[in-house]
Design a protein around this motif. Structure first.
Motif, short mmCIF file in Angstrom:
data_model
loop_
_atom_site.label_atom_id
_atom_site.label_comp_id
_atom_site.label_asym_id
_atom_site.label_seq_id
_atom_site.Cartn_x
_atom_site.Cartn_y
_atom_site.Cartn_z
N GLN A 51 22.75 -55.89 25.04
CA GLN A 51 23.59 -57.07 25.23
C GLN A 51 24.40 -57.04 26.52
O GLN A 51 24.73 -58.08 27.07
CB GLN A 51 24.55 -57.23 24.05
CG GLN A 51 23.93 -57.92 22.85
CD GLN A 51 25.00 -58.34 21.85
OE1 GLN A 51 25.96 -57.65 21.62
NE2 GLN A 51 24.81 -59.50 21.25
N ARG A 52 24.74 -55.88 27.01
CA ARG A 52 25.65 -55.80 28.17
C ARG A 52 24.90 -55.80 29.50
O ARG A 52 25.51 -55.55 30.54
CB ARG A 52 26.52 -54.55 28.05
CG ARG A 52 27.43 -54.58 26.81
CD ARG A 52 28.36 -53.40 26.79
NE ARG A 52 29.24 -53.45 25.61
CZ ARG A 52 30.18 -52.54 25.35
NH1 ARG A 52 30.37 -51.52 26.18
NH2 ARG A 52 30.93 -52.66 24.28
N ARG A 53 23.63 -56.07 29.50
CA ARG A 53 22.85 -56.07 30.73
C ARG A 53 22.31 -57.47 31.01
O ARG A 53 22.23 -58.30 30.11
CB ARG A 53 21.69 -55.08 30.64
CG ARG A 53 22.14 -53.62 30.50
CD ARG A 53 20.96 -52.69 30.36
NE ARG A 53 21.37 -51.29 30.29
CZ ARG A 53 21.51 -50.50 31.33
NH1 ARG A 53 21.28 -50.98 32.55
NH2 ARG A 53 21.89 -49.25 31.19
N ASP A 54 21.94 -57.70 32.27
CA ASP A 54 21.39 -59.01 32.62
C ASP A 54 19.89 -59.09 32.38
O ASP A 54 19.28 -60.12 32.60
CB ASP A 54 21.72 -59.37 34.07
CG ASP A 54 21.19 -58.33 35.07
OD1 ASP A 54 20.52 -57.38 34.63
OD2 ASP A 54 21.46 -58.49 36.27
N SER A 55 19.29 -57.99 31.94
CA SER A 55 17.89 -57.98 31.55
C SER A 55 17.75 -57.08 30.33
O SER A 55 18.61 -56.23 30.05
CB SER A 55 16.99 -57.49 32.68
OG SER A 55 17.29 -56.15 33.02
N ARG A 58 10.99 -54.93 31.65
CA ARG A 58 12.14 -55.77 31.35
C ARG A 58 11.82 -57.25 31.43
O ARG A 58 10.88 -57.66 32.10
CB ARG A 58 13.29 -55.46 32.32
CG ARG A 58 13.87 -54.07 32.14
CD ARG A 58 14.99 -53.79 33.12
NE ARG A 58 15.59 -52.49 32.81
CZ ARG A 58 16.59 -52.31 31.96
NH1 ARG A 58 17.13 -53.38 31.36
NH2 ARG A 58 17.06 -51.13 31.71
N SER A 111 14.29 -61.05 31.70
CA SER A 111 15.65 -61.48 31.96
C SER A 111 16.38 -61.79 30.65
O SER A 111 15.78 -62.25 29.68
CB SER A 111 15.67 -62.72 32.86
OG SER A 111 15.23 -63.86 32.14
N ARG A 112 17.70 -61.53 30.64
CA ARG A 112 18.51 -61.81 29.45
C ARG A 112 18.43 -63.29 29.07
O ARG A 112 18.31 -63.63 27.90
CB ARG A 112 19.95 -61.40 29.73
CG ARG A 112 21.00 -61.96 28.78
CD ARG A 112 20.82 -61.51 27.35
NE ARG A 112 20.89 -60.08 27.22
CZ ARG A 112 20.68 -59.45 26.07
NH1 ARG A 112 20.34 -60.12 24.98
NH2 ARG A 112 20.75 -58.13 26.01
N GLU A 113 18.45 -64.18 30.07
CA GLU A 113 18.41 -65.61 29.78
C GLU A 113 17.11 -66.00 29.09
O GLU A 113 17.11 -66.72 28.09
CB GLU A 113 18.58 -66.41 31.07
CG GLU A 113 18.56 -67.91 30.88
CD GLU A 113 18.69 -68.67 32.19
OE1 GLU A 113 18.74 -69.92 32.14
OE2 GLU A 113 18.71 -68.03 33.25
N ARG A 114 15.98 -65.53 29.62
CA ARG A 114 14.69 -65.85 29.02
C ARG A 114 14.57 -65.27 27.62
O ARG A 114 14.07 -65.91 26.69
CB ARG A 114 13.56 -65.33 29.92
CG ARG A 114 12.16 -65.72 29.47
CD ARG A 114 11.12 -65.05 30.35
NE ARG A 114 11.04 -65.64 31.67
CZ ARG A 114 10.15 -66.54 32.03
NH1 ARG A 114 9.26 -66.98 31.15
NH2 ARG A 114 10.12 -67.00 33.26
#
Length: 201
Positions: free
Chosen positions: A26-30, A99, A101-104
């Motif tokens: 959760q704390r990463r952007d990917s 990895r 992306s967190r958004e995807r």
């Protein structure tokens, strides 16, 4: 053991697993594949199958070129280790570090929430002789066959989706002791592989 089932069906196994997956990294952007797998545990074969199946099926992720082949690698390694009797599934670092992306990732898992809840309502213990040991060995062999066929599926439209669905059905069968899901998985595997062969010959 690697072939053991996980949550009982009354605990909504698919919803519970998706909830855990959504918390991964959760704390990463990917989000790495390693973080996803750690969120569900590394001692059970069924969650590995389910992750591979859902990622292959997931909108925004499963259609990325190379993802079906990557998931095939995960299935080959995990099913192979189950078949030789390992009780803890090992995966190479290069695979675990892949990895998205967190958004995807967040968007894809949100889209899956409603169908996941619907599927959980369908699951129940039945035809358990198709899921309990030693029945997990033919399941693993079938999943290994699916995985070996997944790379060429990337050039045959919709067949990778069929493979992802078959893997998901087998995972649900093991998680919920639902032999009907396993039976559907065998049928879908046969039809998907037949379609691939017909398109490649």
């Amino acid at each position: 053991m690697a072939g053991d089932t996980s949550d009982p069906p009354e605990q909504a196994p698919l919803t519970g697993l998706l909830d855990r997956v959504q918390q991964a990294g959760q704390r990463r952007d990917s989000v790495s594949l390693g973080a996803i797998l750690e969120s569900v545990g590394r001692r059970s074969f069924a969650p590995f199958l389910l992750i591979a199946g859902l990622i292959t099926l997931a909108p925004l992720i499963g259609d990325i070129p190379g993802v079906p082949t990557l998931m095939a690698t995960l299935v080959i390694l995990s099913s192979g280790q189950l078949l030789v009797g390992r009780d803890h599934i090992w995966l190479p670092a290069w695979l675990l570090e892949r990895r998205v992306s967190r958004e995807r990732f967040a968007k894809a898992t949100r889209l899956m929430q409603r169908p996941v809840r619907w599927v959980d309502r369908l699951l129940k213990q039945r035809l358990v002789w198709l899921t309990r040991p030693p029945a997990h060995f033919p399941v693993a062999l079938t999943c290994l066959l699916i995985a070996l066929a997944m790379p060429p599926m990337e050039v045959v439209p919709f067949t990778a989706n069929g493979a992802g669905l078959a893997l998901t059905l087998f995972a649900l069968a093991l998680l919920a002791n639902d032999g009907l899901m396993a039976l559907l998985g065998y049928l879908l595997t046969g039809s998907t592989l037949a379609l691939v062969i017909l398109n490649l010959v």
